[in-house]
Write a protein that holds these residues in place. Sequence first.
Motif, PDB file in Angstrom:
ATOM      1  N   GLY A  57       0.884  -1.588   0.050  1.00  0.00           N
ATOM      2  CA  GLY A  57      -0.174  -0.041  -0.242  1.00  0.00           C
ATOM      3  C   GLY A  57       0.892   0.922  -0.084  1.00  0.00           C
ATOM      4  O   GLY A  57       0.464   2.139  -0.711  1.00  0.00           O
ATOM      5  N   PHE A  58       2.377   1.570   0.524  1.00  0.00           N
ATOM      6  CA  PHE A  58       2.796   2.347   1.008  1.00  0.00           C
ATOM      7  C   PHE A  58       3.286   1.817  -0.660  1.00  0.00           C
ATOM      8  O   PHE A  58       3.403   3.718  -1.162  1.00  0.00           O
ATOM      9  N   CYS A  59       3.492   1.616  -0.743  1.00  0.00           N
ATOM     10  CA  CYS A  59       4.545   1.514  -2.574  1.00  0.00           C
ATOM     11  C   CYS A  59       3.319   2.314  -3.718  1.00  0.00           C
ATOM     12  O   CYS A  59       4.139   3.043  -4.299  1.00  0.00           O
ATOM     13  N   LEU A  60       1.897   2.139  -3.335  1.00  0.00           N
ATOM     14  CA  LEU A  60       1.025   2.649  -4.382  1.00  0.00           C
ATOM     15  C   LEU A  60       0.780   3.516  -4.150  1.00  0.00           C
ATOM     16  O   LEU A  60       0.613   4.343  -5.165  1.00  0.00           O
ATOM     17  N   ALA A  61       0.650   3.691  -2.719  1.00  0.00           N
ATOM     18  CA  ALA A  61       0.624   5.546  -2.552  1.00  0.00           C
ATOM     19  C   ALA A  61       1.697   6.549  -3.050  1.00  0.00           C
ATOM     20  O   ALA A  61       1.598   7.701  -3.153  1.00  0.00           O
ATOM     21  N   THR A  62       3.230   5.804  -2.982  1.00  0.00           N
ATOM     22  CA  THR A  62       4.375   6.374  -3.559  1.00  0.00           C
ATOM     23  C   THR A  62       3.956   6.175  -4.851  1.00  0.00           C
ATOM     24  O   THR A  62       4.851   8.333  -5.568  1.00  0.00           O
ATOM     25  N   ALA A  63       3.291   5.221  -5.152  1.00  0.00           N
ATOM     26  CA  ALA A  63       3.378   6.142  -6.801  1.00  0.00           C
ATOM     27  C   ALA A  63       2.437   6.684  -7.209  1.00  0.00           C
ATOM     28  O   ALA A  63       2.832   7.478  -8.750  1.00  0.00           O
ATOM     29  N   VAL A  64       1.697   6.896  -6.798  1.00  0.00           N
ATOM     30  CA  VAL A  64       0.220   8.379  -7.158  1.00  0.00           C
ATOM     31  C   VAL A  64       1.344   9.326  -6.821  1.00  0.00           C
ATOM     32  O   VAL A  64       0.870   9.858  -7.633  1.00  0.00           O
ATOM     33  N   LEU A  65       1.599   9.749  -6.198  1.00  0.00           N
ATOM     34  CA  LEU A  65       1.907  10.953  -5.764  1.00  0.00           C
ATOM     35  C   LEU A  65       3.208  10.787  -6.587  1.00  0.00           C
ATOM     36  O   LEU A  65       3.289  12.480  -6.824  1.00  0.00           O
ATOM     37  N   ALA A  66       3.991   9.913  -6.860  1.00  0.00           N
ATOM     38  CA  ALA A  66       5.695  10.049  -7.893  1.00  0.00           C
ATOM     39  C   ALA A  66       4.025  10.629  -9.235  1.00  0.00           C
ATOM     40  O   ALA A  66       5.181  11.870  -9.907  1.00  0.00           O
ATOM     41  N   ALA A  67       3.537   9.672  -9.658  1.00  0.00           N
ATOM     42  CA  ALA A  67       3.011  10.527 -11.008  1.00  0.00           C
ATOM     43  C   ALA A  67       2.545  12.180 -10.397  1.00  0.00           C
ATOM     44  O   ALA A  67       2.313  12.696 -11.992  1.00  0.00           O
TER      45      ALA A  67
END
Length: 290
Positions: free
Chosen positions: A182-192
Amino acid sequence: MTTSSATLIGLTAIIMWSLLAALTVATGRVPPFQLLAMTFTVGACMGPVTWPWRPGAIRALRQPLAVWLVGIGGLFGYHALYFLALRLAPPAEAGLLNYLWPLLIVLLSSLLPGERLAPHHIIGAVLGFAGTVMLFAGNGGSQFNPAHIPGFVAAFVAAFVWAGYSVMSRRFAAVPTDAVAGFCLATAVLAAMCHFALEVTIWPETMTQWLAIVALGIGPVGIAFFAWDIGMKRGDIRVLGAASYATPLLSTAFLILAGFAKPTAALAVAAALIAVGGLIAAKNMVFGKA
C-alpha cells in the motif's frame, strides 16, 4: 523467524539497492518522477502476487493513519527529497550527505525499547561512513557554490527521513509487511502527480530500457522494501544500519562491471573500510557473542 534470519533478509535489500544506479542508467532519459511512478507501480505488485494463496493478507492494508503517514512519508518523502537534492546540488556531495542515513539508523536505534548500542556498533558505522567519504572523494568534488545549499539541505533531510522511517518501522513491528504494498502504491500515485505537474513525459525507447524499468520495480523498488521491512522489524537494526554502507560501494562495483565507471585506488580503500566496519558492527552475529 529468528533475529539472524530477519537480518539476512534485510541484507538482501542492500544488495538489491546496489543495482539501483546501474539499472537507472539503463532506463535512458525517463524523467525522475515518471520513473519513480512507473517503478513503484511495479513494486506495489510484488506483495499482492502472493495474496491469492494468502487470502487474509490484504487485510494488512487496514492500518491506522499513523502507520500510513510513516510508510508514505518514508518511501515518497525520501525519494522526492533525494531527487530534489540531485537536481539542485552536485551528485557526489549530495550523495555523501544522503549517506548519513546508515549512521543515523545505528544511532537512533538506541532510542528503541530493548535495544542497546554497543561500542562495536558505533565503530562499525563510523568506519562505514569513512569508507563512503573515501568513495565519494575519489570521484572528485566541485567547488562550493551557495546556490547548491538547497540541494544539500534536501539531501541532509532525506537522510533523516529514511533513518526515521526505518527506525519507526520497529515501533510498528505488529504491522504486517504486506502493508508495504500500500505504501508503494501511494508513492506511485504521488510521484505521478509530481511528474504531471513538473515534468514532460518521455517513454522508454528500447526493449532494454523497458526491461530495466521492470527490473527496477521488481527488485530495488519492490522486493527490497519488503525485505527491508522484515529486517527493520525483526532483525538486528544496528547491524543493518552499519551494513548499509556497502550500498554505495557495491553500486560503484556494479557500475564498473556494466562499463559505466572505472576502478580506482579510492574504491579499494573504501572497500576495505566498509568491509571492516561491517564485520565489526556484526561481530556478535558473525562470530557469536563474547
